[in-house]
Design an enzyme around this catalytic site. Structure first.
Site, mmCIF file in Angstrom:
data_model
loop_
_atom_site.group_PDB
_atom_site.id
_atom_site.type_symbol
_atom_site.label_atom_id
_atom_site.label_comp_id
_atom_site.label_asym_id
_atom_site.label_seq_id
_atom_site.Cartn_x
_atom_site.Cartn_y
_atom_site.Cartn_z
ATOM 1 N N ASP A 136 -3.300 -3.702 -4.021
ATOM 2 C CA ASP A 136 -4.405 -3.207 -3.196
ATOM 3 C C ASP A 136 -4.548 -1.697 -3.316
ATOM 4 O OD1 ASP A 136 -1.899 -2.923 -1.877
ATOM 5 O OD2 ASP A 136 -2.950 -2.480 -0.011
ATOM 6 N N GLU A 137 -5.722 -1.214 -2.992
ATOM 7 C CA GLU A 137 -6.018 0.221 -2.854
ATOM 8 C C GLU A 137 -5.501 1.047 -4.031
ATOM 9 O OE1 GLU A 137 -6.230 0.573 1.988
ATOM 10 O OE2 GLU A 137 -4.250 0.728 1.047
#
Length: 529
Positions: free
Chosen positions: A332-333
């Site tokens: 993620d991210e």
């Protein structure tokens, strides 16, 4: 005249009661009544009340079959019952009556059970030990909350009469604990495991690495833990788990029938690793350790071979410590990783996970690459997440990727309840108790095949959480609702009925020493039927 004599006798009896009360200084106790079978959380699949309750007494035995697992569940039950009742509860394979735990084939699946209660005893039947353990959690909730206390209580200890037949809706009922932003000790993790077990949670997802700290010893890269684990958000001392520590967490979780799912987040959220080894950086320069809370600024170097040597070593050592089938690789991210590099990275890392016998789990951004066959994607978007991103997740599910649902504006346990909540964050909005419960995982993402949803998970990120008291305040009362979403049928999910059952749990939390948020949405102190 007869009526007059009856009236005199009644008045005389009342006078004797009043005199007794004046001597003892207390009113006579009302007759005890058992907790109804349908008051437990998660809501059972089927409840058939009827017959006399069973009364646990000094002579009650725990009767088990010959298997080691059944005896283990019996001994776990004794540890719960003995301090509060003062009774011995011998565990034996002989005799009849009492509390019986038995393994037998039946329509229970891997985790279901049947609980039969009547004047002669309580019998919990399951096809597998996990089912017996979950049945014991139901038995706990059917007993007075005082059973959870660690000193002798007066009782009586009644179990309502009737039958519960129960199986879970989903096989993945998880809770994630972020030990990277703030480090939590083995004992603190064990305490949370016990709380998860009460509500039949069966997965403990440990977020073991992030920008602020690396929390697991890796022999082939020792500075990850000794240097990368030396701090945390705000600059505290941090910490890490030795391999023995991690094995103890895994062992303890297993004894509560939870499977540990370790996560090494990559290619982003990796500053602790990048600070520990300069060669993992594209420019060969190690950044300083990080103690803030921003995200998206770090990335492993997708173009360097040493990156994949590093990943191979970490996954190999972590897989060897983890008996469960899953290994979470984050994903993620990764804002500092180009899309091309992200796809390249995931294409090389997912086969490494498979090489060491594990199944890939990743945050739902994994669907922006090509999820490996059998991989699970953990969706953490919001109700308001854009249509394009949701469509990518739906398409992956249609192509065979399983989904774990963790919508941040529903089940992120670190989100503030209201603007006045002293702990937590609010980037996903405020998440009151009703909002965290009042949704159906099976219908949350339109277009997802029913079989693609493997379950739900409640993440607990720890940017603002520093101790067990903080964890518990944010988890309770929302955690039991997430557990019910994962266990109970869609037809049984009803906020108006649930909030009364939830209110009744407060006395148990008090007995267990769990501090919780007294949401104004819940009728605390009332039966709330």
């Amino acid at each position: 005249m007869r009526q007059h004599r009856r009236t005199l006798r009644l008045l005389g009896s009342l006078l004797l009661v009043a005199m007794a009360a004046s001597v003892t200084g207390a009113a006579p106790a009302p007759a005890a009544s058992p907790t109804p079978l349908d008051r437990v959380i998660p809501a059972p699949a089927s409840v058939a009340p009827g017959g006399s309750p069973y009364r646990i007494t000094r002579g009650t035995h725990i009767r088990v079959d010959g298997s080691r697992e059944t005896r283990g569940v019996g001994e776990y039950l004794v540890k719960i019952l003995r301090p509060s009742t003062g009774y011995r509860f011998p565990v034996t394979a002989q005799g009849a009556g009492g509390i019986r735990l038995r393994l037998a084939e039946g329509p229970f699946g891997a985790e279901g059970y049947r609980l039969d209660s009547g004047r002669g005893g309580v019998t919990i039947t399951a096809a597998r030990p996990a089912g017996l353990f979950h049945g014991v959690q139901t038995l706990r909730q059917l007993l007075p909350a005082a059973v959870e206390k660690d000193s002798v209580q007066p009782g009586p200890w009644l179990v309502d009469g009737g039958t519960i037949t129960d199986t879970p809706r989903y096989g993945w009922r998880g809770a994630m604990l972020d030990v990277s932003r703030h480090f939590f000790t083995v004992e603190q993790v064990k305490r949370y495991i016990d709380q998860l077990a009460l509500y039949k949670i069966n997965k403990l997802h440990l977020h073991l690495s992030d920008d602020q700290g690396w929390r697991i010893a890796i022999d082939s890269w020792p500075r990850l833990a000794t240097y990368g684990g030396s701090t945390q958000v705000g600059g505290g001392p941090g910490g890490f788990y030795s391999k023995a520590d991690y094995r103890e967490i895994v062992r303890y979780a297993s004894s509560r029938y939870l499977e540990v799912v370790p996560e090494i987040d990559m290619p982003g959220h990796t500053n602790a690793a990048l600070a520990s080894y300069a060669d993992l950086n594209c420019d060969g320069v190690a950044p300083p350790l990080y103690t803030g809370t921003e995200v998206g600024f770090s990335s492993l170097c997708a173009g360097k071979d040493i990156t994949y040597d590093f990943v191979d070593d970490v996954i190999r050592e972590l897989a060897a410590l983890t008996p469960g089938r899953y290994l979470h690789i984050g994903g993620d991210e990764a804002h500092s990783t180009s899309h091309e590099d992200y796809v390249k990275f995931m294409d090389r890392v997912q086969p490494i996970v498979a090489k060491y016998g594990k199944t890939v789990v990743g945050w739902h951004q994994l669907t922006g690459a090509t999820p490996a066959k059998g991989a699970l994607a953990q969706y953490w978007g919001l109700d308001s997440t854009g249509a394009e991103e949701k469509a990518r997740v739906v398409k992956a599910a249609q192509n065979g990727t399983g989904l774990i649902l963790s919508p941040a504006d529903r089940v992120y346990l670190d989100m503030k309840y209201t603007k006045d909540t002293p702990l937590g964050l609010s980037w996903a909005g405020y998440v009151e108790v009703k909002r965290s419960y009042d949704w159906d995982p099976g219908a949350y993402l339109p277009g997802v095949p029913g079989g693609a949803v493997r379950g739900v998970e409640a993440p607990m990120w720890s940017e603002t959480l520093e101790n067990s008291e903080h964890i518990e305040y944010m988890a309770f009362p929302r955690l039991p609702g997430v557990a019910e979403l994962g266990w109970s049928s869609a037809a049984s999910l009803d906020w108006e009925r649930y909030k009364g059952r939830l209110a009744a749990q407060a006395e148990r939390w008090d007995a267990l020493g769990i501090g919780y948020y007294r949401s104004p949405q819940v009728p605390w102190g009332r039966s709330g039927k």
